[in-house]
Design an enzyme around this catalytic site. Structure first.
Site, mmCIF file in Angstrom:
data_model
loop_
_atom_site.group_PDB
_atom_site.id
_atom_site.type_symbol
_atom_site.label_atom_id
_atom_site.label_comp_id
_atom_site.label_asym_id
_atom_site.label_seq_id
_atom_site.Cartn_x
_atom_site.Cartn_y
_atom_site.Cartn_z
ATOM 1 N N CYS A 66 -2.431 8.444 3.762
ATOM 2 C CA CYS A 66 -2.612 7.716 2.806
ATOM 3 C C CYS A 66 -3.397 8.617 1.694
ATOM 4 O O CYS A 66 -3.550 8.222 0.233
ATOM 5 C CB CYS A 66 -2.456 6.095 2.664
ATOM 6 S SG CYS A 66 -3.093 5.810 3.448
ATOM 7 N N GLU A 88 1.332 -1.347 0.293
ATOM 8 C CA GLU A 88 -0.443 -0.447 -0.436
ATOM 9 C C GLU A 88 0.683 0.769 0.023
ATOM 10 O O GLU A 88 1.551 1.403 1.299
ATOM 11 C CB GLU A 88 -1.262 0.017 1.364
ATOM 12 C CG GLU A 88 -2.204 0.661 0.878
ATOM 13 C CD GLU A 88 -2.294 2.301 2.206
ATOM 14 O OE1 GLU A 88 -2.289 3.128 1.501
ATOM 15 O OE2 GLU A 88 -2.236 1.684 3.449
#
Ligand code: NDP
Length: 675
Positions: A297, A258
């Site tokens: 993120c 990720e």
């Protein structure tokens, strides 16, 4: 001021730092507050310990045992979270940010605990999907099963969420029965260490289930096997370096990544200034830019507005951002704290400089920006850019300034907006603020393939919506392409990353034993007393009641029709029913058959069956006419404990006609008391 020595926890022992330890700085003052790292850490010993001690202990527990353990951990962390709040301010985070990181992490554990109990069996094997009939007569069948990997999970986490980042990976890993070695980012590892300490000291975890590396991992990844998993969150560069290591590739070691993501938010074409959607958009974008000082993120990096609305968006966003108080995160009046470190501040400013080659800064000047009393801190103002020509721009769609930095861009029409959104080349999330369902559909068709999550919001959902930037344990988190190509959470899906799916083929009797779920064609035991007289514990998979027959009369059909009001022509009008390709003439109602089936299989006395809670997979297979007779087979298919008082029994029910042809089939759910 004392400098914290951040320890590792390896093979059951806390391990001190050594002279190789790296300094960790306060985001607020810039001072050294902690040190972490130990070059002599026995990383292969940690792997062995996880595999030989933690793994077997976890695999001996059922999914329900593990879920109860995760819930107990979450409760315990909730009771001790103040210590984590206190430490976390030094990362630059405000109290509101702590709620996302610390409470959000604990909440994620609760959801996994609940899903483990409700959606997984009280077993160590998870059945995936439906049974497959592989032969004409059903004597050879197939099923997919998932079993725990027999290695360890190495979790490499980013600096921005020292608690949530660990717990969102840990909960599904433990539920899968796999031990974890957590390696937090060094910049904020003192918070993670404190959280790990709280969990270990609770005594809730079996030995070996959780270990911690504070500082560098050494060559741990070179000693992984095909039974281990790496789950990584951080930069694309580090991800590429780690996942392309020959040892990882040669051994097909699972690597979940990720990483950077140029997430977009689109103001729908309908959401012009003056609509509730416009105001909502401004609020959401502003919140995403400033929460955690933009170090999320999922934060919005690219803002797309209809051409005619771009100016209004810039003006409204600038007004709102101007009200954002940037300051010491410990101060309750502060809206936005600091970046995690001066190094990160330098990185954000360097990236912002790259963006400024294609966009004009319309809000926030970092030059000389300082917070009173904390001028050595890693503070930056929110910075808004405007890129008038997003088609020509390259950097805006590719460079992630990991701070409160975002760029407004105009779009001509929805197709144009979709193509611009997709230029992120794979993102964790995109949001669309629209009240037009057509817009939502078009964006989904045009850009879902480029995203792990699409978030739609408008006046109908805004009060309860969870926010563009919040990954939820129920929903998948991760994205294709630039976002790393990984996937985490998403409920039970997230558990499967730590389990192996295996296709199992064999006879119904073998599949029943393997999966602890009765498979049609497997033996049925009929000699016990009536199953409704037996408690949850006394029932065995395969126990079956075979009922007496009952004839269906025309009078039954008419009585049922008039009693319920269901006088549909197929039951009442012989000629009309005959014209229908499905029926030979008037037929019994399906629900009449179900009611008669219940009449055939129930035992009426008060007993361990407490309630009928539902039917699944009901199929009417052959019409039943007046003069036919039906009988029922009721078989215990699966048993799942639900709480301290009762468990759920799933029964396989088959209705046959007088020629032993199946007329209907379904699964019946009851709650049954324990003995
Ligand atoms: P990094 O990729 O440098 O670090 C992420 C994690 O990997 C940290 O735990 C780090 O440990 C570890 N790591 C780094 N090198 C190695 C290695 N050789 N072997 C094993 N582990 C290693 O990212 P940062 O956290 O420093 O952030 C840098 C940038 O990444 C940000 O500016 C942002 O752009 C992006 N980022 C993206 C996130 C997202 O989810 N999309 C989240 C966070 C960051 P250590 O700290 O000890 O070096």
């Amino acid at each position: 001021m004392t400098i914290l020595d951040v320890k590792s926890f390896a093979a059951g022992q806390w391990v001190d730092t050594d002279s190789s330890a790296r300094d960790i700085y306060s985001a607020i003052t810039g001072e050294v507050i902690a040190r972490a790292g130990n070059l002599t850490l026995d990383v292969t010993g940690m792997l062995d310990y996880g595999r030989q001690v933690g793994g077997p202990a976890l695999r001996a527990m059922s999914f329900h045992d593990r879920a109860r353990m995760i819930k107990a951990l979450a409760v315990h962390l909730g009771q001790h979270k103040q210590a984590l709040y206190d430490l976390s301010f030094a990362t630059g985070a405000t109290q509101k940010d702590h709620l996302i990181d610390i409470d959000g992490g604990i909440g994620t554990m609760f959801v996994f605990a609940s899903k483990g109990r409700r959606e997984m069996p009280d077993d160590t094997i998870y059945l995936d999907g439906e049974l497959e009939q592989l032969s004409r007569n059903g004597s050879f069948m197939g099923h997919h099963v998932c079993t725990s990997l027999q290695g360890v999970a190495v979790h490499i986490n980013a600096f921005n969420f020292p608690v949530w980042g660990m717990l969102e990976k840990l909960a599904p890993t433990l539920l899968a029965g796999v031990p974890a070695i957590v390696k937090p980012a060094t910049a904020t590892c003192y918070v993670t260490e404190a959280c790990v300490r709280i969990m270990l000291e609770s005594g809730i975890l079996p030995e070996g289930a959780l270990q911690l590396v504070s500082g560098g991992l050494g060559d741990m990844l070179d000693h992984l096997t095909n039974q281990d998993v790496v789950s990584f969150t951080g930069s694309a560069d580090t991800a590429l370096k780690l996942k392309s290591a020959p040892h990882i590739l040669q051994n097909s070691i699972r690597f979940i990544a990720e990483q950077d993501s140029l997430n977009a938010s689109v103001l729908g074409p309908d959401a012009v200034a003056g609509t509730p959607e416009f105001d909502l958009f401004i609020k959401e974008v502003c919140r995403e830019m400033t929460t955690k000082a933009g170090q999320k993120c999922t934060a919005i990096r690219r803002i797309f507005a209809p051409q005619a609305q771009a100016e209004a968006v810039i003006s409204a966003l600038s007004d709102r951002l101007a009200k954002t108080v940037v300051g010491d995160p410990r101060d309750a009046a502060t809206h936005m704290g600091a970046l995690v470190s001066l190094a990160q501040k330098r990185d954000v400013l360097a990236k912002a400089e790259i963006l400024s080659r294609e966009a004009e800064r319309v809000f926030g000047d970092p030059d000389g920006f300082a917070v009173m009393g904390a001028d050595q801190g890693a503070f930056v103002p929110p910075m808004l850019y405007h890129c008038a020509d997003p088609d020509q721009a390259e950097h805006i769609h590719a460079v992630e300034a990991f701070g409160p930095v975002s760029t407004v861009m105009p779009y001509r029409d929805l197709d144009h907006a979709i193509s611009l959104v997709n230029r992120g080349q794979g993102s964790l999330v995109a949001s669309v603020i629209t009240h037009d369902p057509e817009v939502a559909r078009e964006v989904t068709v045009g850009s879902a393939a480029n995203h792990g999550r699409l978030y739609f919001n408008n006046r109908d959902s805004m009060k309860e919506s969870t926010g563009h930037g919040s990954p939820l344990p129920h929903m998948v988190h991760g994205g294709p392409g630039r976002a790393g190509g990984g996937e985490e959470m998403g409920g039970v899906r997230g558990v499967m990353h730590y389990m192996q799916r295996t296709a199992i083929q064999g006879s119904p009797a073998l599949l029943t034993q393997i999966g602890n779920r009765w498979v049609p064609g497997a033996p049925q035991v009929t000699h016990h007393p009536h199953p409704f007289t037996r408690s949850f514990d006394d029932l065995d998979i395969g126990d079956t009641l075979k009922s007496d027959p009952r004839e269906i009369t025309l009078d039954d059909i008419e009585t049922f029709a008039h009693f319920t009001g269901d006088t549909f022509y197929a039951h009442m009008d012989e000629d009309a029913a005959r014209r229908n390709p499905f029926f030979p003439g008037r037929v019994a109602h399906g629900y009449l058959l179900l009611s008669f089936a219940a009449g055939l299989f129930v035992q009426p006395d008060e007993g361990p069956v407490l309630a009928n809670t539902g039917l699944d997979k009901l199929r009417f297979l052959k019409p039943v006419s007046a003069g036919d007779s039906i009988h029922v087979h009721l078989t215990v298919k699966q048993k799942t404990p639900r709480n301290d008082d009762y468990g759920e029994v799933r029964w396989h029910v088959t209705l046959f006609n007088q020629d032993a042809e199946m007329a209907a089939e379904y699964e019946l759910l009851t709650m049954n008391a324990y003995s």
